[in-house]
Every structure is written in C-alpha cells, then in structure tokens.
Scaffold this motif. Structure first.
Motif: not given
Length: 318
Positions: A241-243, A246-248, A234-236, A198-203
């Motif tokens: 950031f993932f949500n 990726l909007n999923m 996983t931190p909130k 769960t990193t920004n780069a992976s997202t």
C-alpha cells in the motif's frame, strides 16, 4: 517557438509593441492560474501554523527601544570587526561612548522608535571579485547569507503540517517506548526523514502533506530520490500500500546515515567494526612511510583519537 503562435500569426506582429502585448497575454493565460493556485495552497499551509506568541510576549516585543538596549547591543559587537564606511569600528564607540554615546543613542532611537529615515547612514561598500571573465547573475545558493533563514522558513511549513496532522489523529509517529512522545519527522540540511506507523491513514496523510508542500513551494517532488524503509515485522500488504500510494523506491535498510549506522542491534562489535578497519587502514598506510616517534604520536593523537569521537557522541560503544 511559443506555444499557440504559428508562423503566419508571427508575421502579423509587425512591430515590437504588438508582439510584447501578445506575449504578455500569453504569459497571463499560461501562468495566471498557476500563481493563483500556489497562493491558495500557501494559505492552507499557513492555516496549520498555530499561534505561539502570547499577548504578553507580543506586548513586550512592541515596547519602545531604550538607551540601555542600544548600549547592550554595542557591547555585544566584536570590537575590531565590520568597520563602517567612515572606518570606525565598534571599538571606537565602545571606548569613547561617554563622549559620543548621547548623540549615537538619539539617532538610533529616532530610527527605531520614530521611523526616521536611515538612508544617510545606511551605506555599505561591497566589492565583488569575479572568478571568471564574464560572470552571470545567479539566484540564491547554498552559501548565501539568506539561505539558512529561507531553509528554516520553508521547513517550518512542512513541520507544522505534519504536527497538525499528528494532532488531528491522521498521522501516527514513531514511539521509542510505550509512554514516550511520538516522533513524526526530523529536519536536516539535506534530508528530512519521516517516521510513521504502517497504517493506511498515515500513508494517505503523508501523501497529502507532501503534495500540498511541493505545490506551495511551486516545485516538483522527485519521488525517485526519496527512499522508504520498513521494519522487519511490517506486513507485505502494508508495504504494498505504501509503494502504490507514495510511488517511491524501497530500501531494505539504510545501512548508514551521516556516517553512522541507522539501526543498532545487540552486536556492537559488528556494528562499529568499520571504525577499527578505518584505523587499521591508516596505520598500515603510515607504516609504509618513515616517521619519527614524535611524528607517529602526532598522527595518533590527531587522527586516530578523533575517528571514534563522533560515533561515541551518538552511541554507547561499551
């Protein structure tokens, strides 16, 4: 009504030729850039596919076919299946190869090595039995013979892009142990699970790869049919950031995937309690019916013993 055409303009088109010409111009202006964009994106996807065939392997593949390979191919054929249009199955050629072998080999090698035409022998009899009175033409479906190959070709592009990004350090896959190899994706027939830290780069990398992939296919990605799951620690901020990226939709936990638990803890009794419940339901249903001793034995061996087999092949139940 075609966009860009008003009623007054349609009246000017007095004949079919002028109408067809106007329609072609509209189609080129509408989809010309779209096709060019797909071609440009496909070039980016192909650029991530590395060369896996060495010069030695390529040289061996380019060697001329030999008579021995023709014989080996014939021996691998089932002797009583797929007869040709002349009614001769592979069994005929296998049994009478000393008589017809030289003639058949010469013809086959001329086609494979010299590029001779196969129009005279490449015939087939295809019978289409309609299930409805007025069948409609359809595209490629799931059970068509070419479907598995097209699936492999298309999924290979996605897999190569993810591997490329992982090798570049933009995507961090999942590691089962500290020194194990990372896993960034798995490809199934209906689903393609992706794994990452769960990193920004992976997202951002996943979003970029999925965007390129669906543009190269000329299709749209349905985000609402995709689900994200996070580990409990996983931190909130990472989830948010993932949500946003990726909007999923997010699911707390995939309880089951392909009939098996997605996550396994220490409590195996609770994890696989559904196997016991399924067996008890079957046995209670059988008690309501009158079976002989032999019938009950057949049911037990056929159904009950097969229920935990799939789970035991993936998990250690003891």
């Amino acid at each position: 009504m075609i966009p860009g055409f008003e009623k007054s303009q349609l009246k000017v088109l007095s004949n079919l030729d002028s109408y067809a010409s106007s329609l072609q111009q509209w189609h080129r202006s509408k989809f010309g850039n779209f096709k060019k964009e797909i071609f440009d994106v496909q070039k980016k996807v192909i650029a991530t596919i590395t060369t896996t065939i060495s010069h030695e392997i390529n040289a061996s593949l380019l060697l001329p076919f030999t008579a021995a390979k023709v014989v080996n191919a014939l021996q691998t054929m089932c002797h009583d299946k797929s007869p040709e249009s002349d009614g001769m199955s592979a069994m005929f050629y296998q049994n009478y190869w000393p008589i017809v072998g030289n003639i058949v080999t010469d013809v086959v090698l001329e086609i494979l090595n010299d590029g001779q035409s196969i129009e005279l022998i490449n015939t087939a009899v295809i019978t289409l039995i309609h299930k409805i009175k007025k069948p409609q033409a359809r595209g490629l479906r799931q059970w068509d013979p070419l479907s598995p190959y097209l699936f492999l070709i298309c999924s290979e592009g996605l897999s190569r892009m993810l591997q490329y990004e992982e090798a570049a350090g933009n995507l961090q896959g999942l590691r089962l142990t500290r020194h194990a190899s990372s896993v960034s994706h798995l490809l199934f027939t209906d689903d393609s699970p992706l794994f990452c830290e769960t990193t920004n780069a992976s997202t951002l990398t996943i979003k970029r790869v999925l965007n390129l992939y669906h543009r190269a296919l000329g299709q749209m990605l349905n985000n609402q049919k995709s689900i994200m799951s996070f580990s409990p620690n996983t931190p909130k901020a990472a989830k948010h950031f993932f949500n946003q990226t990726l909007n999923m939709p997010t699911s707390e936990c995939h309880e089951r995937y392909l009939g098996l638990p997605s996550y396994s803890g220490r409590d195996k009794k609770e994890l696989f309690s559904n196997i016991k419940e399924c067996i008890w339901k079957l046995m209670h249903a059988w008690n309501e019916k009158l079976f002989s001793v032999g019938g009950n034995e057949v049911l037990l061996k056929t159904f009950v013993q097969s229920i935990p087999t799939y789970a035991m092949s993936c998990f250690r139940l003891t």
